[in-house]
Design a protein around this motif. Sequence first.
Motif, PDB file in Angstrom:
ATOM      1  N   TRP A 123       1.027  -0.995   0.175  1.00 26.16           N
ATOM      2  CA  TRP A 123      -0.073   0.073   0.305  1.00 26.16           C
ATOM      3  C   TRP A 123       0.507   1.312   0.310  1.00 26.16           C
ATOM      4  CZ3 TRP A 123      -5.523   0.094  -0.123  1.00 26.16           C
ATOM      5  CH2 TRP A 123      -6.209  -1.274   0.026  1.00 26.16           C
ATOM      6  N   LEU A 124       0.675   1.809  -1.061  1.00 28.50           N
ATOM      7  CA  LEU A 124       1.119   3.124  -0.961  1.00 28.50           C
ATOM      8  C   LEU A 124       1.234   4.553  -0.365  1.00 28.50           C
ATOM      9  CD1 LEU A 124       2.181   3.884  -5.182  1.00 28.50           C
ATOM     10  CD2 LEU A 124       3.616   3.054  -3.376  1.00 28.50           C
ATOM     11  N   ASN A 125      -0.995   4.614   0.048  1.00 27.72           N
ATOM     12  CA  ASN A 125      -1.033   5.139   0.889  1.00 27.72           C
ATOM     13  C   ASN A 125      -2.589   4.337   0.291  1.00 27.72           C
ATOM     14  OD1 ASN A 125      -2.937   6.075  -1.541  1.00 27.72           O
ATOM     15  ND2 ASN A 125      -1.343   7.660  -2.060  1.00 27.72           N
ATOM     16  N   ILE A 181      -6.494   0.535  -7.924  1.00 24.68           N
ATOM     17  CA  ILE A 181      -6.936   2.095  -7.129  1.00 24.68           C
ATOM     18  C   ILE A 181      -8.037   1.706  -6.671  1.00 24.68           C
ATOM     19  CG2 ILE A 181      -7.349   4.358  -7.540  1.00 24.68           C
ATOM     20  CD1 ILE A 181      -6.109   4.691 -10.288  1.00 24.68           C
ATOM     21  N   ASN A 182      -7.495   2.108  -4.595  1.00 26.54           N
ATOM     22  CA  ASN A 182      -9.157   1.908  -3.927  1.00 26.54           C
ATOM     23  C   ASN A 182     -10.398   3.873  -3.653  1.00 26.54           C
ATOM     24  OD1 ASN A 182      -8.425  -0.559  -3.208  1.00 26.54           O
ATOM     25  ND2 ASN A 182      -6.728  -0.309  -3.131  1.00 26.54           N
ATOM     26  N   PHE A 183     -11.309   3.228  -4.262  1.00 27.06           N
ATOM     27  CA  PHE A 183     -12.210   4.112  -3.354  1.00 27.06           C
ATOM     28  C   PHE A 183     -13.507   4.159  -2.852  1.00 27.06           C
ATOM     29  CE2 PHE A 183     -11.861   3.308  -8.242  1.00 27.06           C
ATOM     30  CZ  PHE A 183     -11.479   4.333  -8.885  1.00 27.06           C
ATOM     31  N   GLY A 184     -13.225   3.373  -1.453  1.00 29.71           N
ATOM     32  CA  GLY A 184     -13.344   3.542  -0.419  1.00 29.71           C
ATOM     33  C   GLY A 184     -12.540   3.760   1.377  1.00 29.71           C
ATOM     34  N   VAL A 195      -2.947  16.270  19.404  1.00 29.28           N
ATOM     35  CA  VAL A 195      -2.024  16.129  17.748  1.00 29.28           C
ATOM     36  C   VAL A 195      -2.800  14.552  17.232  1.00 29.28           C
ATOM     37  CG1 VAL A 195      -0.107  17.189  18.393  1.00 29.28           C
ATOM     38  CG2 VAL A 195       0.351  14.388  18.324  1.00 29.28           C
ATOM     39  N   PHE A 196      -2.221  14.352  15.146  1.00 27.21           N
ATOM     40  CA  PHE A 196      -3.151  12.661  14.756  1.00 27.21           C
ATOM     41  C   PHE A 196      -1.513  13.112  13.161  1.00 27.21           C
ATOM     42  CE2 PHE A 196      -6.972  15.573  15.624  1.00 27.21           C
ATOM     43  CZ  PHE A 196      -7.695  14.661  16.374  1.00 27.21           C
ATOM     44  N   PHE A 197      -2.147  12.288  12.972  1.00 28.32           N
ATOM     45  CA  PHE A 197      -0.688  11.198  11.761  1.00 28.32           C
ATOM     46  C   PHE A 197      -1.313  11.338  10.978  1.00 28.32           C
ATOM     47  CE2 PHE A 197       0.421  11.690  16.434  1.00 28.32           C
ATOM     48  CZ  PHE A 197       1.743  11.516  16.254  1.00 28.32           C
ATOM     49  N   ASP A 198      -1.012  10.816   9.977  1.00 26.21           N
ATOM     50  CA  ASP A 198      -1.063   9.591   8.773  1.00 26.21           C
ATOM     51  C   ASP A 198      -0.752   8.662   9.153  1.00 26.21           C
ATOM     52  OD1 ASP A 198      -1.015  11.812   7.459  1.00 26.21           O
ATOM     53  OD2 ASP A 198       0.286  12.146   6.658  1.00 26.21           O
ATOM     54  N   TRP A 199      -1.833   7.662   8.404  1.00 27.83           N
ATOM     55  CA  TRP A 199      -1.932   6.342   8.616  1.00 27.83           C
ATOM     56  C   TRP A 199      -0.658   5.616   8.529  1.00 27.83           C
ATOM     57  CZ3 TRP A 199      -0.878   1.848   4.602  1.00 27.83           C
ATOM     58  CH2 TRP A 199      -1.391   0.902   5.187  1.00 27.83           C
TER      59      TRP A 199
END
Length: 350
Positions: free
Chosen positions: A165-167, A209-212, A247-251
């Motif tokens: 997973w790239l993102n 490419i996932n749209f969910g 504070v929040f973080f990316d996945w």
Amino acid sequence: MRQKILACAAVGLGVLSATSLGHAAPKGPFVGIMGGANFTDDQDISGTGVGINRSVDTDTGWAVLPSIGYRYGNGVRTELELGYRTNDVDSLSGAVGGSGELTAKSVMLNLLYDFNIGGRVSPYIGAGAGYAQVDYDSVAPVGAGRIDDEENVFAYQGIAGLSYWLNNSVELAAEYRYFATQDPDFRTSAGVPVEGEYNSHAALIGFRINFGAPAAAEPAPVAPAPAPAPAPVAEPEPPALPRNFIVFFDWDRSDITAEADAILRDAVAYAQQHGAVRISATGHADRSGSDEYNMKLSMRRAKAVESHVIASGIAASEISIAAKGEREPLVPTEDGVREPQNRRVEIILE
């Protein structure tokens, strides 16, 4: 043939039996494409007559497989796949040389399962069934002529792969596929009925490419409450402590974003202005990975905040850190869901 069908059935049963192991992929539709090298086994041609029974050896060919599908949020996904596989003939047994081309065009319905092992890498297995148009294009010599015929037959396949997973939306994939069909029936150019074969092995790479995926925007930080106005004759009261910041973080990340940096600077300034003597930082994670992995990830986030606060002028002896993993979500979710508000560090000033 029977053994091949049983092998693919076993893969399918493995997919169904694994559906309780968890997942890390988002729920929703996706599109993808895979492509790479295609290798056929020796394909037997059988019939009655002199020079009819041959074994066809092919060169390495290629395959391309676009697909559209849906993820169900529990590791299971289904997809509708179109396929094109082609190989040039290298030689025919019992003959000098050989010529022609073997092609299979397919429409397959696949059932797959993605294993959640924590982090960005996810192995998967699957199986599929459908129909294929098998084309022996100018395959010669066969008897006194050649085969230039095609037939639509039942097809099946087994799948094993690995995705990265790239993102939240895009994944790269590498996979192996075994693809086979019922034996197609042909006629040679001389009108002789013959039976062929088609099965192949493919080594493929591609992407989906996932749209969910959840929205990437993080919620705004909680603004400080204004201090109450002092009584006319009383001494001004300082703002009450304790005081919280989030504070929040990316996945799957523990680095400090620009938004988190601004919040931490406000927290340090507030602590220095109002005389906080203790700062506690508690790391959290969402439920998209294993419990063990998320505990380590939340600790990395707490340590990142600790380092940032120390670098901003707070003594290390005034800071304590802890990790809660996925056990105290800000937003309750099912296992495997990537919830941005649960990827956080809570900071309390005392």
